[in-house]
Scaffold this active site. Structure first.
Site, PDB file in Angstrom:
ATOM      1  N   SER A 147      10.362  66.041  24.825  1.00  0.00           N
ATOM      2  CA  SER A 147      11.095  64.855  24.921  1.00  0.00           C
ATOM      3  C   SER A 147      11.377  64.218  23.598  1.00  0.00           C
ATOM      4  CB  SER A 147      10.709  63.900  25.861  1.00  0.00           C
ATOM      5  OG  SER A 147       9.612  63.225  25.525  1.00  0.00           O
ATOM      6  N   LYS A 188       6.251  57.845  23.616  1.00  0.00           N
ATOM      7  CA  LYS A 188       7.641  58.048  23.631  1.00  0.00           C
ATOM      8  C   LYS A 188       7.657  56.681  22.375  1.00  0.00           C
ATOM      9  CE  LYS A 188       9.514  59.894  27.091  1.00  0.00           C
ATOM     10  NZ  LYS A 188       8.426  60.925  27.351  1.00  0.00           N
TER      11      LYS A 188
END
Length: 238
Positions: A147, A188
């Protein structure tokens, strides 16, 4: 040859093998070997056998190490006829090549579907302090998932994380725990929009994660990758 003292020596043959194994490993790899690696190189039966010899050699002044902490063995010059240049050559990995930060490997963290982080220290890796900064507050996590490929963090990479003692800045890449301690860990990009916190992936295949209840473990300051993969083996994140 038996494991007995050589004439005129204060060391046993096996202890000499252990010292030689440490010296050879440091020369080849630039860091101290693990107990298992010492055992294999010195012909010992187990890592516990290596630890027994390390304890005796530490008592005799031939080396030092931190009990329970991996890869901290340092050869040193003892007071006696066994002292020699060989011990000095392996005394401090990285000596003369800049300061080194010994960073603990804490486990793995997801950059896709989050998985539970591992809190135990598995190893320590020497990294250049001019890239990652001082070692206090640093730890390393292995990345699982894709991701974050948009910012150059790929599956199998290792991220160097510095603990934060204040709130992260908007745009920082962070390691976070979701829904509390001992649940799910992820890497993230930190975003704050209209007083709400979001953990943003850098891959359009993934959706943002609400981060209001996330526990921010630290800021990613560097990425490590094996030579031959997509990017250099170590690069800082600014």
């Amino acid at each position: 040859m038996t494991d007995s003292e050589e004439p005129g020596s204060v060391l046993t043959w096996r202890q000499r093998k252990v010292l030689q194994a440490i010296q050879d490993y440091v020369a080849a790899h630039g860091c101290s070997p693990s107990n298992r690696e010492i055992a294999e190189a010195a012909g010992l039966k187990s890592a516990s056998s290596a630890l027994h010899h390390l304890q005796e050699l530490k008592t005799a002044g031939y080396l030092s190490y931190e009990p329970g902490v991996p890869r901290t063995v340092r050869l040193r010059r003892p007071a006696g006829p066994e002292a020699g240049a060989a011990a000095d050559a392996a005394a401090v990995p990285g000596a003369g090549a800049g300061k080194v930060a010994w960073v603990p490997v804490a486990g793995q963290v997801a950059a896709g579907a989050p998985i539970p982080p591992l809190e135990s220290v598995e190893d320590r890796i020497p990294l250049p302090a001019d890239v990652v900064g001082q070692e206090e507050g640093l730890f390393i996590l292995k990345v699982v998932g894709d991701s974050m490929i948009g910012v150059g963090i790929f599956p199998g990479d290792w991220v160097v994380v510095r603990e934060l003692f204040s709130k992260p800045r908007d745009g920082d890449i962070v390691a976070a725990l979701l829904d509390g301690i001992e649940v799910e860990g992820t890497v993230k990009t930190y975003r704050k929009v209209d007083r709400r916190v979001w953990l943003m992936p850098q891959n359009p295949a993934y959706t943002p994660i609400p981060g209001d209840k996330a526990v921010i473990r630290g800021k990613v300051v560097a990425v490590l990758r094996r030579v031959g993969q997509r990017a250099p083996s170590l690069h800082p994140l600014t």
